[in-house]
Design an enzyme around this catalytic site. Structure first.
Site, PDB file in Angstrom:
ATOM      1  N   SER A  87      39.825  39.071  31.844  1.00 18.47           N
ATOM      2  CA  SER A  87      38.889  39.514  32.882  1.00 18.47           C
ATOM      3  C   SER A  87      38.073  40.724  32.435  1.00 18.47           C
ATOM      4  O   SER A  87      38.414  41.417  31.483  1.00 18.47           O
ATOM      5  CB  SER A  87      39.659  39.872  34.152  1.00 18.47           C
ATOM      6  OG  SER A  87      40.618  38.896  34.465  1.00 18.47           O
TER       7      SER A  87
HETATM    8  N1  SAH Z   1      44.419  39.028  33.603  1.00 17.49           N
HETATM    9  C1  SAH Z   1      44.454  38.190  32.424  1.00 17.49           C
HETATM   10  C2  SAH Z   1      43.547  37.006  32.572  1.00 17.49           C
HETATM   11  C3  SAH Z   1      44.179  35.924  33.328  1.00 17.49           C
HETATM   12  S1  SAH Z   1      43.268  34.411  33.344  1.00 17.49           S
HETATM   13  C4  SAH Z   1      44.080  38.983  31.208  1.00 17.49           C
HETATM   14  O1  SAH Z   1      43.946  40.204  31.307  1.00 17.49           O
HETATM   15  O2  SAH Z   1      43.953  38.403  30.137  1.00 17.49           O
HETATM   16  C5  SAH Z   1      44.309  33.529  34.481  1.00 17.49           C
HETATM   17  C6  SAH Z   1      45.571  32.988  33.897  1.00 17.49           C
HETATM   18  O3  SAH Z   1      46.317  32.404  34.952  1.00 17.49           O
HETATM   19  C7  SAH Z   1      45.371  31.892  32.855  1.00 17.49           C
HETATM   20  O4  SAH Z   1      45.994  32.265  31.674  1.00 17.49           O
HETATM   21  C8  SAH Z   1      46.047  30.662  33.487  1.00 17.49           C
HETATM   22  O5  SAH Z   1      46.696  29.839  32.537  1.00 17.49           O
HETATM   23  C9  SAH Z   1      47.034  31.306  34.429  1.00 17.49           C
HETATM   24  N2  SAH Z   1      47.524  30.511  35.545  1.00 17.49           N
HETATM   25  C10 SAH Z   1      46.844  29.664  36.349  1.00 17.49           C
HETATM   26  N3  SAH Z   1      47.654  29.160  37.306  1.00 17.49           N
HETATM   27  C11 SAH Z   1      48.892  29.694  37.111  1.00 17.49           C
HETATM   28  C12 SAH Z   1      50.173  29.561  37.749  1.00 17.49           C
HETATM   29  N4  SAH Z   1      50.358  28.778  38.818  1.00 17.49           N
HETATM   30  N5  SAH Z   1      51.205  30.275  37.255  1.00 17.49           N
HETATM   31  C13 SAH Z   1      51.060  31.074  36.175  1.00 17.49           C
HETATM   32  N6  SAH Z   1      49.880  31.227  35.522  1.00 17.49           N
HETATM   33  C14 SAH Z   1      48.818  30.552  35.978  1.00 17.49           C
END
Ligand code: SAH
Length: 217
Positions: free
Chosen positions: A65
């Site tokens: 993000s």
């Molecule tokens: N804040 C993170 C970015 C996250 S992107 C950073 O700093 O890099 C969102 C993430 O949520 C992705 O990696 C995706 O695979 C994950 N995701 C989506 N649904 C999910 C779930 N139900 N449980 C765990 N992870 C999930």
């Protein structure tokens, strides 16, 4: 935390100045950004852009993000250093590292194993030790360590997953992007003596929350 051969210190200081100029005032949050080596959490190919205030691709269709967005989140959670925090969507692990700098212990769940493993390696390289990573469906929470004083959901879902409400401590705060795929309202959820209070805190664009209480894969 950043090691002695940190050639990115100047870039990182500039990012912190940008966050401050955009209105981030919480000193603990600014200090967390100053201490966390974002370049260790992005793929080699985009490392030269690690300290731009922008979202970046981290592989498998996921993104790290934008720092400003993360800073706003972290300010809203108002962590004081003693909390147990649950994060859904570890991704690169960068936000996890910021949370680890602001709270006592962080539990983070990522559904994609390669991302979870990459994040774990990056956290280790950054010297972060107060984090536990679980591969699984974060919409079910992580009941073994509940309740959590704060929960941060880093993917956008159609509803507030009921297990996360159950695992939120009285007085606790959760931030979750709610809405359709591609456009959500960032929502603050508070657990009070009278029940659950929700308040919109802005627009957001997150990757989909996929799971039992999220979207279908
Ligand atoms: N804040 C993170 C970015 C996250 S992107 C950073 O700093 O890099 C969102 C993430 O949520 C992705 O990696 C995706 O695979 C994950 N995701 C989506 N649904 C999910 C779930 N139900 N449980 C765990 N992870 C999930």
């Amino acid at each position: 935390m950043t090691g002695s051969r940190d050639t990115y210190g100047g870039y990182r200081a500039r990012l912190v100045e940008q966050l401050r100029a955009q209105g981030i005032r919480d000193l603990a949050v600014l200090r967390a950004f100053a201490a966390t080596p974002r370049h260790l959490f992005v793929p080699e190919a985009v490392r030269h852009r690690a300290y731009e205030d922008t979202a970046l691709p981290i592989g498998i269709g996921q993104t790290i993000s934008q720092p400003f967005t993360q800073a706003r989140y972290l300010e809203t959670l108002g962590l004081g250093g003693k909390e147990r925090v649950l994060e859904i969507g570890t991704g690169s692990g960068y936000q996890t590292a910021l949370l680890a700098a602001l709270a006592e212990q962080v539990f983070t769940i990522e559904r994609m194993r390669p991302l979870a493993e990459g994040a774990q390696a990056a956290l280790r390289a950054a010297g972060v030790t107060n984090v536990s990573v679980l591969v699984g469906d974060g919409t079910l929470g992580w009941s073994a360590y509940a309740p959590y004083h704060a929960i941060l959901v880093a993917a956008g879902g159609p509803e507030i997953p009921p297990p996360l409400v159950e695992q939120l401590a009285p007085g606790g705060r959760m931030i979750i992007p709610l809405g359709a795929k591609g456009a959500q309202t960032l929502t603050l959820v508070r657990r009070t003596a009278e029940g659950i209070r929700t308040a919109p805190i802005g627009e957001a664009r997150f990757v989909p929350l996929v799971g039992e209480h999220g979207f279908d894969a």
